[in-house]
Design a protein around this motif. Structure first.
Motif, PDB file in Angstrom:
ATOM      1  N   GLU A  66       0.741  -1.182  -0.075  1.00 57.82           N
ATOM      2  CA  GLU A  66       0.056   0.127   0.234  1.00 57.82           C
ATOM      3  C   GLU A  66       0.806   1.130   0.116  1.00 57.82           C
ATOM      4  O   GLU A  66       1.956   1.173   0.711  1.00 57.82           O
ATOM      5  CB  GLU A  66      -0.718   0.159   1.229  1.00 57.82           C
ATOM      6  CG  GLU A  66      -1.725  -1.216   1.462  1.00 57.82           C
ATOM      7  CD  GLU A  66      -2.608  -1.025   2.613  1.00 57.82           C
ATOM      8  OE1 GLU A  66      -3.024   0.034   2.985  1.00 57.82           O
ATOM      9  OE2 GLU A  66      -2.837  -2.123   3.274  1.00 57.82           O
ATOM     10  N   GLY A  67       0.517   2.316  -0.842  1.00 57.02           N
ATOM     11  CA  GLY A  67       1.309   3.474  -0.943  1.00 57.02           C
ATOM     12  C   GLY A  67       1.155   4.141   0.552  1.00 57.02           C
ATOM     13  O   GLY A  67       0.045   4.062   1.171  1.00 57.02           O
ATOM     14  N   GLY A  68       2.415   4.647   0.947  1.00 54.83           N
ATOM     15  CA  GLY A  68       2.285   5.262   2.222  1.00 54.83           C
ATOM     16  C   GLY A  68       2.760   4.497   3.599  1.00 54.83           C
ATOM     17  O   GLY A  68       3.019   4.686   4.442  1.00 54.83           O
ATOM     18  N   GLN A 117      -0.188   6.710  -8.796  1.00 54.66           N
ATOM     19  CA  GLN A 117      -0.458   7.258  -7.377  1.00 54.66           C
ATOM     20  C   GLN A 117      -0.950   8.624  -7.720  1.00 54.66           C
ATOM     21  O   GLN A 117      -0.192   9.569  -7.118  1.00 54.66           O
ATOM     22  CB  GLN A 117       0.401   6.866  -6.253  1.00 54.66           C
ATOM     23  CG  GLN A 117       0.142   7.222  -4.880  1.00 54.66           C
ATOM     24  CD  GLN A 117       1.187   6.774  -3.917  1.00 54.66           C
ATOM     25  OE1 GLN A 117       1.029   6.105  -3.170  1.00 54.66           O
ATOM     26  NE2 GLN A 117       2.297   7.508  -4.225  1.00 54.66           N
ATOM     27  N   PRO A 118      -2.146   8.930  -8.230  1.00 55.50           N
ATOM     28  CA  PRO A 118      -2.444  10.348  -8.649  1.00 55.50           C
ATOM     29  C   PRO A 118      -2.595  11.093  -7.360  1.00 55.50           C
ATOM     30  O   PRO A 118      -2.972  11.070  -6.579  1.00 55.50           O
ATOM     31  CB  PRO A 118      -3.769  10.453  -9.279  1.00 55.50           C
ATOM     32  CG  PRO A 118      -4.274   9.125  -9.114  1.00 55.50           C
ATOM     33  CD  PRO A 118      -3.297   8.188  -8.582  1.00 55.50           C
ATOM     34  N   ARG A 119      -1.951  12.433  -7.459  1.00 59.24           N
ATOM     35  CA  ARG A 119      -1.912  13.605  -6.648  1.00 59.24           C
ATOM     36  C   ARG A 119      -2.003  14.881  -7.228  1.00 59.24           C
ATOM     37  O   ARG A 119      -1.534  15.088  -8.259  1.00 59.24           O
ATOM     38  CB  ARG A 119      -0.658  13.372  -5.711  1.00 59.24           C
ATOM     39  CG  ARG A 119       0.547  13.575  -6.219  1.00 59.24           C
ATOM     40  CD  ARG A 119       1.624  13.773  -5.149  1.00 59.24           C
ATOM     41  NE  ARG A 119       3.075  14.154  -5.505  1.00 59.24           N
ATOM     42  CZ  ARG A 119       3.837  13.200  -5.927  1.00 59.24           C
ATOM     43  NH1 ARG A 119       3.739  11.915  -5.900  1.00 59.24           N
ATOM     44  NH2 ARG A 119       4.923  13.492  -6.272  1.00 59.24           N
ATOM     45  N   VAL A 120      -2.640  16.050  -6.594  1.00 54.72           N
ATOM     46  CA  VAL A 120      -2.684  17.065  -6.943  1.00 54.72           C
ATOM     47  C   VAL A 120      -1.246  17.897  -7.563  1.00 54.72           C
ATOM     48  O   VAL A 120      -1.265  18.677  -8.476  1.00 54.72           O
ATOM     49  CB  VAL A 120      -3.602  18.027  -6.086  1.00 54.72           C
ATOM     50  CG1 VAL A 120      -3.594  19.504  -6.763  1.00 54.72           C
ATOM     51  CG2 VAL A 120      -5.040  17.655  -6.284  1.00 54.72           C
ATOM     52  N   SER A 121      -0.303  17.592  -6.518  1.00 56.28           N
ATOM     53  CA  SER A 121       0.881  18.173  -6.518  1.00 56.28           C
ATOM     54  C   SER A 121       1.557  17.968  -8.042  1.00 56.28           C
ATOM     55  O   SER A 121       2.406  18.527  -8.229  1.00 56.28           O
ATOM     56  CB  SER A 121       1.647  18.033  -5.452  1.00 56.28           C
ATOM     57  OG  SER A 121       1.656  16.888  -5.343  1.00 56.28           O
ATOM     58  N   GLY A 122       1.479  16.725  -8.435  1.00 51.27           N
ATOM     59  CA  GLY A 122       2.138  16.509  -9.654  1.00 51.27           C
ATOM     60  C   GLY A 122       3.549  16.113  -9.074  1.00 51.27           C
ATOM     61  O   GLY A 122       4.061  15.802  -8.081  1.00 51.27           O
ATOM     62  N   CYS A 127       8.049  12.547  -3.114  1.00 55.26           N
ATOM     63  CA  CYS A 127       7.715  12.393  -1.838  1.00 55.26           C
ATOM     64  C   CYS A 127       8.404  11.042  -1.188  1.00 55.26           C
ATOM     65  O   CYS A 127       8.784  10.119  -2.299  1.00 55.26           O
ATOM     66  CB  CYS A 127       6.376  12.532  -1.701  1.00 55.26           C
ATOM     67  SG  CYS A 127       5.314  11.261  -2.333  1.00 55.26           S
ATOM     68  N   ASP A 128       8.271  10.615  -0.169  1.00 55.53           N
ATOM     69  CA  ASP A 128       8.677   9.344   0.363  1.00 55.53           C
ATOM     70  C   ASP A 128       8.002   8.010  -0.418  1.00 55.53           C
ATOM     71  O   ASP A 128       8.506   7.132  -0.724  1.00 55.53           O
ATOM     72  CB  ASP A 128       8.458   9.268   2.005  1.00 55.53           C
ATOM     73  CG  ASP A 128       9.358  10.187   2.655  1.00 55.53           C
ATOM     74  OD1 ASP A 128      10.095  10.768   2.094  1.00 55.53           O
ATOM     75  OD2 ASP A 128       9.007  10.205   3.970  1.00 55.53           O
ATOM     76  N   GLU A 129       6.586   8.271  -0.679  1.00 57.73           N
ATOM     77  CA  GLU A 129       6.101   7.326  -1.471  1.00 57.73           C
ATOM     78  C   GLU A 129       6.411   7.066  -2.702  1.00 57.73           C
ATOM     79  O   GLU A 129       6.673   5.868  -3.170  1.00 57.73           O
ATOM     80  CB  GLU A 129       4.613   7.733  -1.398  1.00 57.73           C
ATOM     81  CG  GLU A 129       3.919   7.589   0.033  1.00 57.73           C
ATOM     82  CD  GLU A 129       2.394   8.118  -0.151  1.00 57.73           C
ATOM     83  OE1 GLU A 129       1.758   8.099  -1.301  1.00 57.73           O
ATOM     84  OE2 GLU A 129       1.940   8.565   1.090  1.00 57.73           O
TER      85      GLU A 129
END
Length: 225
Positions: A66-68, A117-122, A127-129
């Protein structure tokens, strides 16, 4: 690459409803035997891991990661080693800028932060993940990707991460699979500038070199993703 290039239409209203009712059912005796469950109106739909792997075109044989989460012990992962491999240094305020990365790793980061693992920050920062997933890909560690994606869907539903609704086109494939009539539903199309294909990846590679990176052939060859 076929998964990365998925460009189906998407149905934002249906996706929002599906996320609001989304659950994951896991067999306590075998966690890899899980199902994605959601409701639309009075109807409940359930898709198992192997079925999701087929409709998304992803492998489902591998670690239930799992991511994170902290990676599995036998991965041999450490953040310090990962940053060295990917040519990264710690920035201010704990952020890790992606600028020093080699071209192939910046491309991989782009795909992870927008698709897997989509995220707004692109992909502006690492990041660690991201480091953990890139480590797994570079060292060919097998991951059960449907499990990874469904777990991230649950995180998006709980708003544990800033990725919006996420996986819009993957939901279209789910709706088609379970036979939902989409004729009269509000539909949107993925804009061409948001699509990832071979031409874009090549352009990203050229752009990174034009920004001043040294010719990769003069650098020590990094592990191949």
């Amino acid at each position: 690459m076929n998964f990365v290039q998925i460009r189906d239409k998407y149905y934002p209203d249906l996706v929002a409803i599906a996320y609001s009712t989304l659950m994951i059912e896991v067999n306590e005796e075998n966690e890899s035997d899980f199902s994605l469950v959601f409701k639309l109106g009075k109807d409940e739909y359930k898709l198992g891991c192997s079925e999701l792997a087929i409709i998304w075109g992803l492998p489902n044989q591998g670690c239930l990661f799992e991511g994170g989460k902290t990676p599995i012990g036998d991965w041999g992962y450490s953040k310090e080693n990962a940053m060295g491999i990917f040519n990264l240094t710690q920035g201010t305020h704990t952020k890790i800028p992606c600028n020093p990365m080699w071209v192939e790793y910046r491309t991989l980061l782009y795909i992870i932060s927008y698709i897997f693992q989509p995220r707004v920050s692109g992909p502006a920062t690492v990041c660690d993940e991201d480091l953990i997933i890139m480590w797994a890909m570079v060292y060919n560690i097998k991951i059960n990707w449907p499990y990874f994606i469904v777990q991230h869907m649950i995180r998006l539903k709980k708003k544990e991460t800033s990725g919006g609704l996420g996986y819009l086109c993957l939901w279209t494939r789910i709706f088609n699979r379970v036979g939902i009539d989409l004729t009269n539903e509000k539909v949107k199309h993925v804009p061409s500038q948001s699509c990832i294909d071979i031409r874009l990846l090549r352009k990203m590679g050229r752009g990174a070199i034009e920004e001043g990176q040294e010719d990769q052939e003069t650098q020590e060859a990094p592990p191949q993703a």
